[in-house]
Design a protein around this motif. Structure first.
Motif, PDB file in Angstrom:
ATOM      1  N   UNK A 404     -20.032   2.182 -13.732  1.00 62.51           N
ATOM      2  CA  UNK A 404     -19.668   2.522 -12.430  1.00 62.51           C
ATOM      3  C   UNK A 404     -18.910   1.295 -12.137  1.00 62.51           C
ATOM      4  N   UNK A 405     -19.125   0.092 -12.221  1.00 62.42           N
ATOM      5  CA  UNK A 405     -18.014  -1.150 -12.028  1.00 62.42           C
ATOM      6  C   UNK A 405     -17.372  -0.920 -10.600  1.00 62.42           C
ATOM      7  N   UNK A 406     -18.049  -0.606  -9.446  1.00 68.72           N
ATOM      8  CA  UNK A 406     -17.289  -0.740  -8.038  1.00 68.72           C
ATOM      9  C   UNK A 406     -17.975  -1.861  -7.460  1.00 68.72           C
ATOM     10  N   UNK A 407     -16.856  -2.373  -6.544  1.00 70.20           N
ATOM     11  CA  UNK A 407     -17.035  -3.848  -6.128  1.00 70.20           C
ATOM     12  C   UNK A 407     -17.096  -3.737  -4.587  1.00 70.20           C
ATOM     13  N   UNK A 408     -18.150  -4.422  -3.943  1.00 66.38           N
ATOM     14  CA  UNK A 408     -18.353  -4.334  -2.495  1.00 66.38           C
ATOM     15  C   UNK A 408     -18.474  -5.608  -2.319  1.00 66.38           C
ATOM     16  N   UNK A 409     -18.630  -5.979  -0.645  1.00 64.33           N
ATOM     17  CA  UNK A 409     -18.773  -7.026  -0.074  1.00 64.33           C
ATOM     18  C   UNK A 409     -20.263  -7.485   0.006  1.00 64.33           C
ATOM     19  N   UNK A 410     -21.080  -6.528  -0.139  1.00 61.42           N
ATOM     20  CA  UNK A 410     -22.457  -6.924  -0.338  1.00 61.42           C
ATOM     21  C   UNK A 410     -23.474  -5.843  -0.500  1.00 61.42           C
ATOM     22  N   UNK A 411     -24.845  -6.052  -0.520  1.00 65.74           N
ATOM     23  CA  UNK A 411     -25.753  -4.933  -0.683  1.00 65.74           C
ATOM     24  C   UNK A 411     -25.679  -3.883   0.299  1.00 65.74           C
ATOM     25  N   UNK A 412     -25.412  -3.966   1.458  1.00 64.09           N
ATOM     26  CA  UNK A 412     -25.639  -2.779   2.501  1.00 64.09           C
ATOM     27  C   UNK A 412     -24.381  -2.017   2.278  1.00 64.09           C
TER      28      UNK A 412
END
Length: 429
Positions: A404-412
């Motif tokens: 996947x390797x998709x980046x986010x600011x956090x868990x939510x």
């Protein structure tokens, strides 16, 4: 001549031989003649006999109750292994396991006897290349044979066989022949029959220990029994690897081991340490969001101390919280992938650096069938401290690993994207 057993058949040892106290379980085999003739360089086929002494919960009560070539005796002295025959070229019995029924601790109610081909994947070997394999039980005092099972099934790709079970019922010792083949290795049985050991000082049971370090499946440094895995690298987002469950014999024996490892990039730590108000040492966490086939959902991670469980649903657990990456990173195990619907593995930067541009993250998946899947987290987004690295899905006939390797600011934010539907609140270690 003892009883000639058929697959699935059982008999009562205590009634057949009321005075029986010492029994031996012997294994023998031969290498197929045509195998030797077809390839003069063919390596010998090394079959190993092992026994797992189980408690009422179907797990070994102590790591030492896994008796095999590298642990030749159980702690109560009831089980002893004759030693490792690596060729099968001797006449008659090749490996023997002795059992003293009078010494068996009350914590053990069953013994499972398995045979596996060492290094089967690397040597391209399986039980179709074995002839005249058998297991037999005999009275060690008199030498008389009590029962025998000749392996007559036409196995093809199987590399492990659960031969039989010696168990206690109503005060009597009984034996049941299994003859069940698997495309698996010895480690798969270790993962199946091992559970976390809890301390119980005043329970009146046998002494137990808080933490278990499983015996390494190796003879010594010069001759390790560690299969050489087939490495598969998923390079692009969306790349996948499929494992066909129908070819494994039993998906229950398939175990997925996920590892998150990382290293700090040169000349980055001091800058980011100042920016983050810390010492610049990256602390990455491995975690997962899971959904089971029955609808159960949850999160496993060091944050909040949700380390999962080995012995109950979801049969997913995290081994440690590695704060520095100086060890072998963090490891997560899926012991029952046949029960999952999907599992999202993620890496989360807890402290020390601001995003994945300052560390080189990697995920490794080691599958109990001998395969390895490698994923490099090599395309990070700036100011994103959460990476949805990989997804494992169960399609019914296959286990699919997807990069996947998709980046986010956090868990939510990641949860909203993948649609697990959790309620989030701030947590600490």
């Amino acid at each position: 001549m003892g009883i000639q057993l058929k697959k699935g058949e059982r008999f009562n040892l205590s009634k057949t031989s009321p005075s029986l106290t010492k029994v031996a379980i012997a294994l023998g085999w031969e290498i197929a003649t045509e195998l030797n003739l077809s390839n003069s360089n063919q390596q010998s086929c090394d079959i190993d006999a092992s026994v797992f002494a189980l408690g009422a919960d179907g797990k070994i009560p102590d790591e030492r109750y896994f008796v095999f070539y590298n642990n030749s005796q159980s702690p109560d002295g009831s089980i002893a292994h004759s030693g490792d025959n690596q060729t099968g070229q001797t006449q008659g019995d090749d490996e023997t396991i002795d059992v003293d029924l009078e010494k068996v601790t009350a914590a053990v109610e069953e013994m499972v006897f398995v045979v596996t081909i060492h290094d089967a994947q690397a040597k391209h070997q399986n039980f179709s290349q074995i002839r005249n394999a058998f297991i037999r039980l005999y009275d060690r005092t008199t030498g008389s044979e009590l029962a025998r099972y000749d392996l007559t099934e036409a196995f093809s790709e199987e590399t492990a066989i659960e031969f039989g079970r010696l168990y206690k019922k109503d005060g009597n010792w009984r034996f049941q022949e299994a003859g069940q083949g698997y495309k698996a290795g010895l480690q798969s049985f270790v993962d199946k029959y091992h559970s976390e050991i809890k301390n119980s000082k005043n329970s009146g049971e046998m002494p137990q220990i808080k933490q278990v370090t499983l015996p390494k499946i190796e003879r010594n440094e010069a001759s390790k029994k560690t299969p050489k895995a087939r490495a598969i690298k998923l390079e692009k987002t969306g790349d996948s690897h499929k494992i066909n469950l129908s070819k494994l014999g039993s998906s229950e024996l398939l175990v997925v081991h996920a590892n998150l490892d990382w290293e700090e990039l040169e000349n980055r730590s001091e800058f980011w340490g100042k920016q983050q108000g810390g010492n610049g040492t990256p602390d990455l966490d491995l975690g997962c969001m899971y959904e089971m086939a029955n609808g159960e959902k949850g999160v496993i991670q060091a944050l909040g101390k949700n380390f999962g469980s080995k012995t109950s649903s979801p049969y997913i657990f995290l081994d440690q919280d590695d704060r520095t990456g100086a060890t072998e990173g963090e490891n997560m195990y899926i012991l029952r992938p046949d029960l999952i619907k999907r599992v999202l593995f993620f890496g989360f930067i807890y402290s020390g650096v601001g995003d994945f541009e300052t560390v080189r993250g990697r995920m490794f998946f080691k599958i109990s069938n001998g395969e390895e899947v490698h994923i490099e987290l090599d395309n990070p987004n700036r100011n994103r401290s959460f990476c949805g690295a990989a997804m494992i899905q169960n399609t019914g006939s296959q286990i699919v690993i997807v990069k996947k390797e998709r980046y986010f600011k956090g868990h939510e934010e990641a949860d909203r994207y993948y649609g697990f539907g959790f309620n989030w609140h701030r947590g600490t270690k």
